[in-house]
Design a protein around this motif. Structure first.
Motif, PDB file in Angstrom:
ATOM      1  N   ARG A 138       0.828  -1.216   0.000  1.00 26.46           N
ATOM      2  CA  ARG A 138       0.000   0.000   0.000  1.00 26.46           C
ATOM      3  C   ARG A 138       0.864   1.269   0.000  1.00 26.46           C
ATOM      4  O   ARG A 138       0.522   2.264  -0.646  1.00 26.46           O
ATOM      5  CB  ARG A 138      -0.925  -0.030   1.220  1.00 26.46           C
ATOM      6  N   GLU A 139       1.986   1.218   0.708  1.00 27.38           N
ATOM      7  CA  GLU A 139       2.808   2.415   0.803  1.00 27.38           C
ATOM      8  C   GLU A 139       3.565   2.722  -0.492  1.00 27.38           C
ATOM      9  O   GLU A 139       4.148   3.794  -0.645  1.00 27.38           O
ATOM     10  CB  GLU A 139       3.820   2.282   1.954  1.00 27.38           C
ATOM     11  N   ARG A 140       3.541   1.779  -1.428  1.00 30.26           N
ATOM     12  CA  ARG A 140       4.319   1.960  -2.659  1.00 30.26           C
ATOM     13  C   ARG A 140       3.685   2.966  -3.631  1.00 30.26           C
ATOM     14  O   ARG A 140       4.373   3.570  -4.455  1.00 30.26           O
ATOM     15  CB  ARG A 140       4.504   0.606  -3.356  1.00 30.26           C
ATOM     16  N   ILE A 141       2.366   3.165  -3.542  1.00 27.20           N
ATOM     17  CA  ILE A 141       1.675   4.125  -4.405  1.00 27.20           C
ATOM     18  C   ILE A 141       1.000   5.163  -3.518  1.00 27.20           C
ATOM     19  O   ILE A 141       0.188   4.810  -2.641  1.00 27.20           O
ATOM     20  CB  ILE A 141       0.622   3.439  -5.300  1.00 27.20           C
ATOM     21  N   GLN A 142       1.322   6.418  -3.737  1.00 28.04           N
ATOM     22  CA  GLN A 142       0.772   7.491  -2.915  1.00 28.04           C
ATOM     23  C   GLN A 142      -0.563   7.955  -3.497  1.00 28.04           C
ATOM     24  O   GLN A 142      -0.610   8.668  -4.501  1.00 28.04           O
ATOM     25  CB  GLN A 142       1.767   8.660  -2.846  1.00 28.04           C
ATOM     26  N   ALA A 143      -1.642   7.513  -2.878  1.00 26.45           N
ATOM     27  CA  ALA A 143      -2.976   7.871  -3.368  1.00 26.45           C
ATOM     28  C   ALA A 143      -4.026   7.473  -2.338  1.00 26.45           C
ATOM     29  O   ALA A 143      -3.798   6.592  -1.509  1.00 26.45           O
ATOM     30  CB  ALA A 143      -3.258   7.177  -4.692  1.00 26.45           C
ATOM     31  N   SER A 144      -5.182   8.133  -2.410  1.00 26.50           N
ATOM     32  CA  SER A 144      -6.312   7.785  -1.541  1.00 26.50           C
ATOM     33  C   SER A 144      -7.512   7.313  -2.352  1.00 26.50           C
ATOM     34  O   SER A 144      -8.602   7.146  -1.817  1.00 26.50           O
ATOM     35  CB  SER A 144      -6.709   8.991  -0.684  1.00 26.50           C
ATOM     36  N   SER A 145      -7.317   7.110  -3.649  1.00 23.78           N
ATOM     37  CA  SER A 145      -8.386   6.661  -4.537  1.00 23.78           C
ATOM     38  C   SER A 145      -7.798   5.684  -5.533  1.00 23.78           C
ATOM     39  O   SER A 145      -6.590   5.699  -5.809  1.00 23.78           O
ATOM     40  CB  SER A 145      -8.990   7.849  -5.285  1.00 23.78           C
ATOM     41  N   GLY A 146      -8.646   4.827  -6.073  1.00 31.99           N
ATOM     42  CA  GLY A 146      -8.210   3.954  -7.140  1.00 31.99           C
ATOM     43  C   GLY A 146      -8.198   4.708  -8.466  1.00 31.99           C
ATOM     44  O   GLY A 146      -8.597   5.876  -8.553  1.00 31.99           O
ATOM     45  N   ILE A 147      -7.724   4.015  -9.497  1.00 34.00           N
ATOM     46  CA  ILE A 147      -7.737   4.571 -10.860  1.00 34.00           C
ATOM     47  C   ILE A 147      -8.326   3.523 -11.794  1.00 34.00           C
ATOM     48  O   ILE A 147      -8.096   2.325 -11.618  1.00 34.00           O
ATOM     49  CB  ILE A 147      -6.319   4.970 -11.323  1.00 34.00           C
ATOM     50  N   PHE A 148      -9.080   4.005 -12.771  1.00 33.50           N
ATOM     51  CA  PHE A 148      -9.603   3.149 -13.828  1.00 33.50           C
ATOM     52  C   PHE A 148      -9.367   3.839 -15.156  1.00 33.50           C
ATOM     53  O   PHE A 148      -9.668   5.027 -15.317  1.00 33.50           O
ATOM     54  CB  PHE A 148     -11.112   2.905 -13.634  1.00 33.50           C
ATOM     55  N   THR A 149      -8.785   3.117 -16.104  1.00 28.48           N
ATOM     56  CA  THR A 149      -8.571   3.679 -17.429  1.00 28.48           C
ATOM     57  C   THR A 149      -8.492   2.565 -18.456  1.00 28.48           C
ATOM     58  O   THR A 149      -8.237   1.406 -18.110  1.00 28.48           O
ATOM     59  CB  THR A 149      -7.284   4.535 -17.457  1.00 28.48           C
ATOM     60  N   GLN A 150      -8.719   2.896 -19.696  1.00 28.42           N
ATOM     61  CA  GLN A 150      -8.623   1.928 -20.786  1.00 28.42           C
ATOM     62  C   GLN A 150      -7.165   1.719 -21.161  1.00 28.42           C
ATOM     63  O   GLN A 150      -6.350   2.648 -21.079  1.00 28.42           O
ATOM     64  CB  GLN A 150      -9.387   2.432 -22.020  1.00 28.42           C
ATOM     65  N   THR A 151      -6.810   0.496 -21.585  1.00 30.67           N
ATOM     66  CA  THR A 151      -5.491   0.227 -22.142  1.00 30.67           C
ATOM     67  C   THR A 151      -5.680  -0.273 -23.572  1.00 30.67           C
ATOM     68  O   THR A 151      -6.815  -0.463 -24.029  1.00 30.67           O
ATOM     69  CB  THR A 151      -4.736  -0.838 -21.326  1.00 30.67           C
ATOM     70  N   GLU A 152      -4.579  -0.529 -24.255  1.00 33.56           N
ATOM     71  CA  GLU A 152      -4.682  -0.970 -25.644  1.00 33.56           C
ATOM     72  C   GLU A 152      -5.358  -2.326 -25.778  1.00 33.56           C
ATOM     73  O   GLU A 152      -6.002  -2.627 -26.783  1.00 33.56           O
ATOM     74  CB  GLU A 152      -3.294  -1.027 -26.279  1.00 33.56           C
ATOM     75  N   LYS A 153      -5.228  -3.202 -24.762  1.00 29.95           N
ATOM     76  CA  LYS A 153      -5.755  -4.555 -24.861  1.00 29.95           C
ATOM     77  C   LYS A 153      -6.872  -4.844 -23.864  1.00 29.95           C
ATOM     78  O   LYS A 153      -7.618  -5.800 -24.034  1.00 29.95           O
ATOM     79  CB  LYS A 153      -4.630  -5.567 -24.647  1.00 29.95           C
ATOM     80  N   SER A 154      -6.977  -4.074 -22.795  1.00 33.25           N
ATOM     81  CA  SER A 154      -7.967  -4.381 -21.759  1.00 33.25           C
ATOM     82  C   SER A 154      -8.280  -3.097 -21.006  1.00 33.25           C
ATOM     83  O   SER A 154      -8.470  -2.048 -21.616  1.00 33.25           O
ATOM     84  CB  SER A 154      -7.423  -5.476 -20.817  1.00 33.25           C
ATOM     85  N   VAL A 155      -8.360  -3.184 -19.707  1.00 37.45           N
ATOM     86  CA  VAL A 155      -8.526  -2.011 -18.851  1.00 37.45           C
ATOM     87  C   VAL A 155      -7.482  -2.092 -17.748  1.00 37.45           C
ATOM     88  O   VAL A 155      -6.948  -3.164 -17.460  1.00 37.45           O
ATOM     89  CB  VAL A 155      -9.938  -1.946 -18.216  1.00 37.45           C
ATOM     90  N   LEU A 156      -7.190  -0.957 -17.141  1.00 40.29           N
ATOM     91  CA  LEU A 156      -6.284  -0.936 -16.005  1.00 40.29           C
ATOM     92  C   LEU A 156      -7.048  -0.473 -14.781  1.00 40.29           C
ATOM     93  O   LEU A 156      -7.609   0.620 -14.761  1.00 40.29           O
ATOM     94  CB  LEU A 156      -5.107   0.009 -16.267  1.00 40.29           C
ATOM     95  N   PHE A 157      -7.071  -1.343 -13.770  1.00 40.91           N
ATOM     96  CA  PHE A 157      -7.577  -0.981 -12.458  1.00 40.91           C
ATOM     97  C   PHE A 157      -6.385  -0.872 -11.511  1.00 40.91           C
ATOM     98  O   PHE A 157      -5.525  -1.764 -11.483  1.00 40.91           O
ATOM     99  CB  PHE A 157      -8.520  -2.055 -11.906  1.00 40.91           C
ATOM    100  N   ILE A 158      -6.339   0.190 -10.744  1.00 44.19           N
ATOM    101  CA  ILE A 158      -5.413   0.283  -9.616  1.00 44.19           C
ATOM    102  C   ILE A 158      -6.308   0.414  -8.394  1.00 44.19           C
ATOM    103  O   ILE A 158      -6.933   1.451  -8.175  1.00 44.19           O
ATOM    104  CB  ILE A 158      -4.461   1.483  -9.753  1.00 44.19           C
ATOM    105  N   ILE A 159      -6.400  -0.674  -7.626  1.00 43.62           N
ATOM    106  CA  ILE A 159      -7.433  -0.788  -6.602  1.00 43.62           C
ATOM    107  C   ILE A 159      -6.810  -0.831  -5.212  1.00 43.62           C
ATOM    108  O   ILE A 159      -6.008  -1.719  -4.907  1.00 43.62           O
ATOM    109  CB  ILE A 159      -8.262  -2.073  -6.810  1.00 43.62           C
ATOM    110  N   PRO A 160      -7.158   0.122  -4.333  1.00 44.90           N
ATOM    111  CA  PRO A 160      -6.611   0.103  -2.972  1.00 44.90           C
ATOM    112  C   PRO A 160      -7.348  -0.881  -2.070  1.00 44.90           C
ATOM    113  O   PRO A 160      -8.579  -0.938  -2.067  1.00 44.90           O
ATOM    114  CB  PRO A 160      -6.819   1.541  -2.497  1.00 44.90           C
ATOM    115  N   TRP A 161      -6.563  -1.663  -1.328  1.00 42.46           N
ATOM    116  CA  TRP A 161      -7.101  -2.527  -0.288  1.00 42.46           C
ATOM    117  C   TRP A 161      -6.450  -2.146   1.028  1.00 42.46           C
ATOM    118  O   TRP A 161      -5.628  -1.240   1.081  1.00 42.46           O
ATOM    119  CB  TRP A 161      -6.878  -4.003  -0.643  1.00 42.46           C
ATOM    120  N   GLN A 162      -6.798  -2.856   2.108  1.00 48.22           N
ATOM    121  CA  GLN A 162      -6.326  -2.444   3.430  1.00 48.22           C
ATOM    122  C   GLN A 162      -4.803  -2.368   3.513  1.00 48.22           C
ATOM    123  O   GLN A 162      -4.251  -1.445   4.087  1.00 48.22           O
ATOM    124  CB  GLN A 162      -6.867  -3.403   4.490  1.00 48.22           C
ATOM    125  N   ARG A 163      -4.115  -3.341   2.950  1.00 47.51           N
ATOM    126  CA  ARG A 163      -2.666  -3.414   3.120  1.00 47.51           C
ATOM    127  C   ARG A 163      -1.907  -3.390   1.797  1.00 47.51           C
ATOM    128  O   ARG A 163      -0.682  -3.477   1.797  1.00 47.51           O
ATOM    129  CB  ARG A 163      -2.290  -4.697   3.891  1.00 47.51           C
TER     130      ARG A 163
END
Length: 588
Positions: A276-301
């Motif tokens: 969790r400490e490796r990415i500085q953020a308080s929200s997830g991210i969702f965006t399209q990629t060339e082949k699929s989608v990218l989710f960056i999803i925060p969980w507890q740890r």
């Protein structure tokens, strides 16, 4: 039925499994036998049992052992489907999302904010705002005028950086924040099975269907199953059978009828896990990629990052993330993340197979999993046997209702589904527990993080965990090499959640497989010591469980260094399973 009777009946144990198998094989027979213990099969079991049907469900592995434990762990409406104008699918999913958040599983399913980064300041913001606005409106309508998640918010570049400081400056001009929801997918399945058992469903994991029985007219009237714990073969009589085996759909269908029923394409999706400490953020991210989608999803740890969407033709028992898959997700994430991630940041990976409905292709055309329908279909395989495939985790309840309606035919009119109003175990009394959790936590010495973690795992059943600890205070201690979990988590997994093996605990109950570089192997000895007296293991049995898990960990580590699926699968072929499936001859 009293609440005490329901609570006792909903406990999945080694003993409840034996009793369920004995009851399924008695002379009375079943109204419905469900094959497959993923989210779809578990949902069908609950739907059928709450209609008053004598219901049985069998699964060749552990509950959620297939696709259902390896999702993006989201309960979502499918924002990208909205951009494909698939309004019906999105509306249905949003309605189910709202129901899970507010009524049936509020302890398991939590609202989760995501940022949609914008690259063009005016045009993109305008059409994205309309799309996300429609998403919000459809969710509001599906919840009958109740707001189950906050509406969209618009941020400038400066505002976006406050929420997601770790994003690259040159990759966005601003962002729109919208909400979906997250869930521990394996726990959802286990709680579905437990709730079904509470309403009388007979549930037996590690029980493989090896043949389908028919009467003299050719109508299906039962199945022969193999108890993979004892190797005993048993006969189950059933008026109706529903095949809900996901990527195993065609294999299961072929036991009843060759070249009939649904055609399913396996599509592989992988995810990586970073601290969790490796990415500085308080929200997830969702965006399209060339082949699929990218989710960056925060969980507890930790953060979960994915996914891929590639056709898969290797052994469906053992999908694994290859070096190529992992690098693809890293590359996509690093398009956005300023302090770029490396292989050394990864603490876990996982891979699953989506069962996508296969269209009829013209000769010479190519299979493309991204063009295959996510919608589900129910069809007849043979008289009295049907199959369901497609869909997604969010809409499992609708899929289950459709499957049981199809199986019952006209009888469904007098036995309608009631599951939209049935809370899962842990949901009843959840609001009351929220009012008293601080005093419980203070007495137990739990900090805020542990308190929230346990509430999200158990809901109102947190009192059962406290009872375990009060009887044996040693269970209130954290695991030595995984202090985020209590020793009581392990015992409860065996006493109530149906864990029969070390793998069941580490992979689908405590889930250290996801969040530690050694996949929880360093905690294996402590965990088997807790499981052994509960399951009657000898010292030799316990050591065998550890050895099997070590084989699995080493094989996956080797597979992750390969480039292709065929190379990766080769590393897992010789790994001994705790309960190996029997290879079927597919005879009709």
């Amino acid at each position: 039925m009293s609440s005490a009777q329901f609570a006792q009946q909903s406990r999945l144990t080694k003993e409840s499994r034996s009793k369920a198998l004995a009851a399924m094989t008695d002379s009375e027979g079943l109204d419905i036998l469900i094959i497959g213990g993923g989210v779809t099969g578990a949902g069908i079991a609950l739907d059928a049992a709450t209609r008053g049907l004598r219901t049985g469900i069998v699964e060749a592995g552990d509950w959620a052992a297939g696709t259902s434990a390896w999702s993006s762990k989201l309960v979502h409406g499918g924002l990208r489907y909205l951009y494909n104008l698939d309004f019906k699918l999105v509306a249905e999913a949003l309605k189910e999302r709202g129901n899970l958040l507010t009524k049936t599983a509020p302890h398991l399913v939590k609202a989760q904010p995501f940022l949609w980064p914008l690259k063009m300041p005016v045009i993109e913001r305008a059409y994205s705002a309309v799309g996300i606005g429609m998403y919000d409106v459809m969710a509001f309508a599906g919840a009958r005028g109740n707001a189950t998640v906050p509406p969209q918010r618009h941020f400038t570049k400066k505002g976006t950086k406050k929420i997601f400081p770790g994003i690259k400056d040159d990759k966005f001009t601003g962002a729109i924040q919208f909400y979906d929801a997250r869930v521990d997918d394996a726990r959802l399945v286990i709680d579905l099975v437990r709730t079904a058992a509470g309403y009388g469903a007979l549930a037996a994991p590690r029980t493989q269907v090896i043949s389908i029985l028919k009467d003299s007219s050719g109508a299906v009237n039962g199945a022969v199953v193999k108890d993979l714990e004892t190797d005993a073969e048993l006969e189950i009589k059933a008026k109706k059978i529903i095949n809900a085996t996901g990527v195993w759909t065609e294999e299961t269908e072929s036991m009843a009828q060759k070249d009939a029923g649904l055609k399913v394409l396996a599509s592989k999706g992988i995810h990586i896990v970073v601290p969790r400490e490796r990415i500085q953020a308080s929200s997830g991210i969702f965006t399209q990629t060339e082949k699929s989608v990218l989710f960056i999803i925060p969980w507890q740890r930790y953060w979960i990052l994915g996914t891929t969407d590639t056709p898969y033709t290797e052994d469906i028992e053992n999908p694994v993330a290859t070096a190529k898959d992992i690098q693809y997700v890293l590359d996509q994430a690093n398009e956005l993340i300023a302090e770029e991630l490396t292989q050394d940041d990864i603490i876990g990976t996982y891979s699953g197979l989506r069962p996508l409905l296969q269209p009829v292709l013209k000769e010479g055309s190519e299979k493309s999993s991204t063009k295959v329908s996510r919608e589900h279909t129910v069809t007849e395989i043979a008289p009295n046997m049907s199959a369901i495939a497609g869909g997604k985790l969010t809409t499992y309840r609708v899929m289950a209702e459709d499957a049981v309606d199809f199986a019952l035919g006209d009888e469904a009119k007098t036995r309608p589904s009631v599951t939209s109003d049935i809370p899962l175990v842990g949901a009843n009394g959840y609001q009351a527990i929220l009012g008293s959790i601080e005093s419980i936590a203070q007495k137990q010495g739990w900090d805020k993080q542990r308190q929230e973690h346990l509430l999200e795992r158990y809901g109102a059943e947190i009192t059962d965990l406290v009872s375990l600890i009060e009887k044996n205070p040693d269970l209130g201690e954290p695991l030595k090499n995984a202090p985020q979990f209590l020793r009581a988590d392990v015992v409860y997994a065996v006493q109530a959640e149906g864990a029969l093996h070390l793998e069941d605990v580490l992979v689908r109950r405590v889930r250290l497989d996801l969040e530690q570089r050694d996949r929880g192997l360093s905690s294996a000895e402590e965990i088997v010591a807790l499981m052994a007296p509960e399951l009657g293991w000898s010292q030799k049995d316990a050591q065998h469980e550890v050895d099997l898990y070590r084989q699995r960990v080493e094989a996956i580590a080797a597979a992750e260094k390969t480039s292709t699926d065929s190379e990766a699968v080769a590393h897992l072929e010789d790994v001994e399973s705790v309960a190996p499936r029997q290879k079927l001859n597919n005879a009709s």
